[in-house]
Design an enzyme around this catalytic site. Structure first.
Site, short mmCIF file in Angstrom:
data_model
loop_
_atom_site.label_atom_id
_atom_site.label_comp_id
_atom_site.label_asym_id
_atom_site.label_seq_id
_atom_site.Cartn_x
_atom_site.Cartn_y
_atom_site.Cartn_z
CG ASP A 31 -1.80 -1.22 1.31
OD1 ASP A 31 -2.16 -1.78 0.26
OD2 ASP A 31 -2.13 -1.62 2.44
CD GLU A 195 -9.89 -2.23 -1.68
OE1 GLU A 195 -10.87 -2.10 -0.93
OE2 GLU A 195 -9.03 -3.11 -1.52
#
Length: 518
Positions: A31, A195
């Site tokens: 991430d 997302e």
């Protein structure tokens, strides 16, 4: 982040360039979000349940990275985050942080899926101190934009992507401000909806990047663009690319413009038991829309400008127990531990049934597909039923250790497997590990070793111990198969542990850990 695009498309010939593998860090740093401040890149990564948490790395060339800071020592001392409930917050904790630098201040925002809060940390320097506060609401995979008119926006969500105008102090949504769904994925066509938002303003246009997984495809990077902050947005997939035959896609990450005007993205790839590893991809803009890599494919190698070509980076792994490469599994009770550069001692204060429930476990990421770690364990002060040793820790784990049974010390190897359960995040482990090898030993101090092969389809760990008579390491048990699972949602780690199954109060000491790249 508001950035005016530098239209320079050619590399400055006076700039030193560095060519390297697009796999920039062969370890579990998922991430990524990235910024450039002066000549320095900073990248934040998810740390889930490990403490200290929210790691920030530093680089001057986008390829070589070193530790810069942790944002917090501990997040919330809940029964889960301290492991006092013997369940923990596996698969939860802090996720997908946003990193920004605005008007001389650093901003970090993220949510924790166990506390259901949105956190804001600010600092004047990347090393901190970081000041903690909360943002009213819950903003999954959020990304911030400080617009040039002084307004602040948050993009967040899964499947339905929300735009929320925030109060200037980021305390929460602005009363009467923009609050709307701006992009929607089609649940009939995807396994994972949009997302992992990353929003930017470049040359007056608004760009939002996402990860998603269309049915029949690997994980994919998408981009949407609009002339206005609240839309309408149009977009498409910009990167659907495998690397090294993993068939897992390279996606979810931010973009950054180098000082020479070129653009780059850092995304991640699921790399089996090793974890989710960062991948560097060049980006160029054609007709105000980004093109990733070569026609939407990630390259195996990449050339980047090096702002400090003579700089010597500190490695992201270490044999020093006080080095930031080491993290605790959940919030530790430091009254029960003692740590210096070469020695780690831990005492138990509860009973539990497995490594996953054990408090005060010290961990470090594995590094590259082939590495090993060895450590000397002194078990002279363990109690009946205690188990201490070296673990290859993730959802499916194995370990080599010492236990006391009927007053005798035994060397054991053990493993724990779980049924295949896709999307089973946060499921806690209530099973005892299965002992696969054991033998009585006459000494309470022994050097243990874990050797990893994390190549695609192989992914295992071989445990061994040092035999004083032969002067060699002897394999103990068959290799333990490893598999990345979502109950812990992290790559496999070296873990030094001690837990009690019958009576609390046992103690173990670890010394002279050594990690080697093979």
């Amino acid at each position: 982040m508001n950035m005016e695009k530098n239209t320079t498309s050619q590399t400055n010939e006076s700039q030193v360039m560095k060519t390297a593998s697009s796999y920039i860090i062969p370890a579990d740093f998922p991430d990524p979000d990235i910024i450039l401040v002066d000549d320095t890149y900073y990248m934040v990564s998810t740390t889930m349940h490990f403490m200290p948490g929210c790691v920030i790395l530093r680089s001057y060339n986008l390829v070589n990275w070193e530790h810069a800071a942790y944002v917090f020592d501990e997040l919330e001392p809940t029964p889960g985050q301290t492991l006092k409930d013997n369940k923990g917050v596996y698969g939860k904790g802090m996720w997908a942080a946003c990193l920004r630098h605005h008007n001389g201040k650093f901003y970090i925002t993220f949510v924790a899926n166990d506390t259901h809060k949105t956190y804001l940390y600010t600092a004047d320097e990347i090393e901190g101190p970081w000041i903690k506060s909360e943002i009213k609401g819950f903003f999954h995979d959020m990304s911030l934009l400080f617009d040039d008119d002084g307004r602040v926006y948050c993009v967040s969500g899964n499947m339905n992507i929300h735009l929320t105008e925030m109060e200037p102090d980021l305390s929460g949504p602005k009363d009467g401000g923009i609050n709307k769904v701006i992009i929607q994925d089609n649940p009939e066509n995807v396994i994972l909806g949009y997302e992992g938002s990353h929003i930017y303003k470049i040359n007056g246009k608004y760009y939002i990047f996402f990860i998603h997984m269309p049915k029949g495809k690997m994980r994919t990077q998408a981009c949407f663009v609009s002339d206005k902050i609240d839309g309408p947005y149009t977009g498409k997939d910009v990167l659907c690319s495998d690397l090294a035959g993993w068939n897992s896609g390279t996606a979810q990450g931010g973009i950054v413009q180098a000082n020479n005007g070129n653009w780059y993205s850092i995304v991640f790839q699921d790399h089996g038991a090793l974890g989710r590893i960062p991948v560097l991809v060049p980006v160029k803009f054609v007709d105000d829309f980004p093109i990733f890599g070569a026609a939407g494919f990630a390259p195996k190698q990449i050339s980047v400008p090096d702002n400090r070509p003579d700089y010597e980076y500190k490695p992201l792994y270490s044999n020093d127990f006080t080095n930031p490469a080491w993290q605790w599994n959940h919030i530790p009770d430091k009254n029960l531990t003692s740590v210096n550069s070469s020695t780690f001692t831990v005492k138990t204060d509860k009973t539990c049934i497995n490594v996953v429930q054990a408090s005060n476990t010290l961990t470090q990421r594995t590094f590259t597909e082939h590495c090993s770690g060895k450590v000397t364990v002194n078990a002279s002060e363990i109690n009946e039923g205690d188990i201490t040793g070296l673990c290859a820790l993730e959802g499916e784990y194995g370990f080599i250790g010492i236990t006391k049974k009927d007053g005798k010390l035994l060397l054991i190897t053990a493993e724990h497997k779980i049924p295949y359960t896709p999307w089973s995040m946060g499921v806690y482990d209530t099973e005892k590990p299965v002992i696969i090898s054991e033998k009585e030993i006459s000494t309470s101090e022994i050097t243990l070793k874990a050797t990893f092969n994390l190549e695609h389809t192989k992914e295992n760990v071989q445990f061994s111990y040092f035999d004083n008579e032969s002067g060699e390491y002897v394999n103990f048990g068959e290799p333990v198969k490893l598999r990345y699972t979502l109950d812990q949602f992290v790559g496999v780690r070296f873990a030094l542990f001690c837990y009690s199954t019958e009576k609390a109060g046992g103690k173990a000491t670890f010394k002279e850990f050594k990690l080697e790249l093979l």
